[in-house]
Design an enzyme around this catalytic site. Structure first.
Site, PDB file in Angstrom:
ATOM      1  N   LEU A   1       0.935  -1.084  -0.119  1.00  0.00           N
ATOM      2  CA  LEU A   1       0.162  -0.193  -0.099  1.00  0.00           C
ATOM      3  C   LEU A   1       1.009   1.254   0.027  1.00  0.00           C
ATOM      4  O   LEU A   1       1.869   1.291   0.530  1.00  0.00           O
ATOM      5  CB  LEU A   1      -1.044  -0.073   1.216  1.00  0.00           C
ATOM      6  CG  LEU A   1      -2.271  -0.984   1.457  1.00  0.00           C
ATOM      7  CD1 LEU A   1      -2.620  -0.770   2.620  1.00  0.00           C
ATOM      8  CD2 LEU A   1      -2.954  -0.951   0.255  1.00  0.00           C
ATOM      9  N   ASP A   2       0.416   2.530  -0.601  1.00  0.00           N
ATOM     10  CA  ASP A   2       1.211   3.647  -0.326  1.00  0.00           C
ATOM     11  C   ASP A   2       1.369   3.936   0.857  1.00  0.00           C
ATOM     12  O   ASP A   2       0.475   3.632   1.837  1.00  0.00           O
ATOM     13  CB  ASP A   2       0.374   4.766  -1.032  1.00  0.00           C
ATOM     14  CG  ASP A   2       0.455   4.488  -2.786  1.00  0.00           C
ATOM     15  OD1 ASP A   2       0.995   3.620  -3.254  1.00  0.00           O
ATOM     16  OD2 ASP A   2      -0.425   5.171  -3.299  1.00  0.00           O
ATOM     17  N   LYS A   3       2.396   4.646   1.105  1.00  0.00           N
ATOM     18  CA  LYS A   3       2.699   5.114   2.482  1.00  0.00           C
ATOM     19  C   LYS A   3       1.433   5.937   3.130  1.00  0.00           C
ATOM     20  O   LYS A   3       1.071   5.643   4.469  1.00  0.00           O
ATOM     21  CB  LYS A   3       4.023   6.126   2.448  1.00  0.00           C
ATOM     22  CG  LYS A   3       4.090   6.541   4.019  1.00  0.00           C
ATOM     23  CD  LYS A   3       5.397   7.842   3.970  1.00  0.00           C
ATOM     24  CE  LYS A   3       5.588   8.499   5.223  1.00  0.00           C
ATOM     25  NZ  LYS A   3       7.016   9.336   5.158  1.00  0.00           N
TER      26      LYS A   3
END
Length: 240
Positions: free
Chosen positions: A54-56
């Site tokens: 997942l994106d940060k």
């Protein structure tokens, strides 16, 4: 942070975590293990295998494999698109259609490192969306991604003209403020500056559905984070 507080499911093969926004999935180039979700899990389990990311700045559901056999199985599921992946988010504006499908190809930005753009020469990308609620200047939507490109939802919603709220890279960094949605808003008597009700990317990985290693259909859901839940409560309260 205590990783145990964020584990929402585990068995002998996988562990599912409700990732907080702002936490990396894997260590960055500085290799600070404890500054990443995988690092925290390795500290707990000694051995952990990365299946997807997942994106940060995206919160929500992510699963890790606990052994090599499970890693191979689930990696293949994701690669062959046999996992149904659902997100929920708040976007800027009111969409004209309640449902839609975006199939714009995505590639790396030719100049800006780490940024993606829609381009016919990019990789095929497919996102479906459905409006759950509209609030005038914001909308609450559900999204299903059929491909897993970097920043896919964020890029596709920007292309559509309704970027994810509080997305500095693809929309605006402007946080969601109560003063923007509440009529006759006034600061408290001793308050000098308004605090945002949401100051991070308004995107949450909500649900995964797949066939597990026992051959059974399985669905795992990650509860919406407190900050996004509080934002929706305020949007509903002051709707219209």
């Amino acid at each position: 942070m205590r990783i145990e507080e964020h584990i929402i499911f585990e068995d002998d093969n996988i562990v599912a975590v409700n990732k907080p926004s702002g936490l990396l999935t894997i260590p960055d180039r500085h290799d600070n293990q404890l500054a990443s979700l995988s690092g925290l899990l390795k500290k707990k389990y000694d051995q952990i295998f990365i299946v997807h990311r997942l994106d940060k700045d995206t919160s929500g559901l992510i699963i890790f494999a606990k052994n090599e056999v499970a890693h191979k199985y689930f990696s293949k599921l994701f690669e062959s698109r046999e996992v149904e992946k659902y997100y929920i988010g708040i976007v800027n504006g009111v969409l004209p259609n309640e449902k839609g499908s975006i199939k714009e190809s995505i590639m790396e930005h030719p100049v800006v490192a780490g940024k993606m753009v829609t381009n016919p020469r990019g990789r095929a990308s497919h996102t479906d969306y459905e409006v759950l609620e509209s609030f005038g200047i914001y909308s609450f939507i559900q999204l299903q991604i059929h491909t897993g490109r970097t920043h896919q939802i964020r890029v596709h919603m920007k292309w559509l003209g309704y970027p994810i709220a509080v997305d500095e890279m693809y929309g605006t960094a402007q946080p969601i403020l109560l003063s923007a949605i509440k009529k006759k808003f006034k600061l408290g008597k001793y308050v000098e500056e308004e605090r945002p009700i949401l100051s991070r990317l308004a995107l949450h990985a909500f649900k995964l559905t797949f066939t597990n290693m026992q051959g059974e259909k399985q669905t795992i859901e990650a509860p919406l984070s407190k900050d996004m839940q509080a934002t929706l409560t305020q949007l509903r309260k002051h709707k219209g």
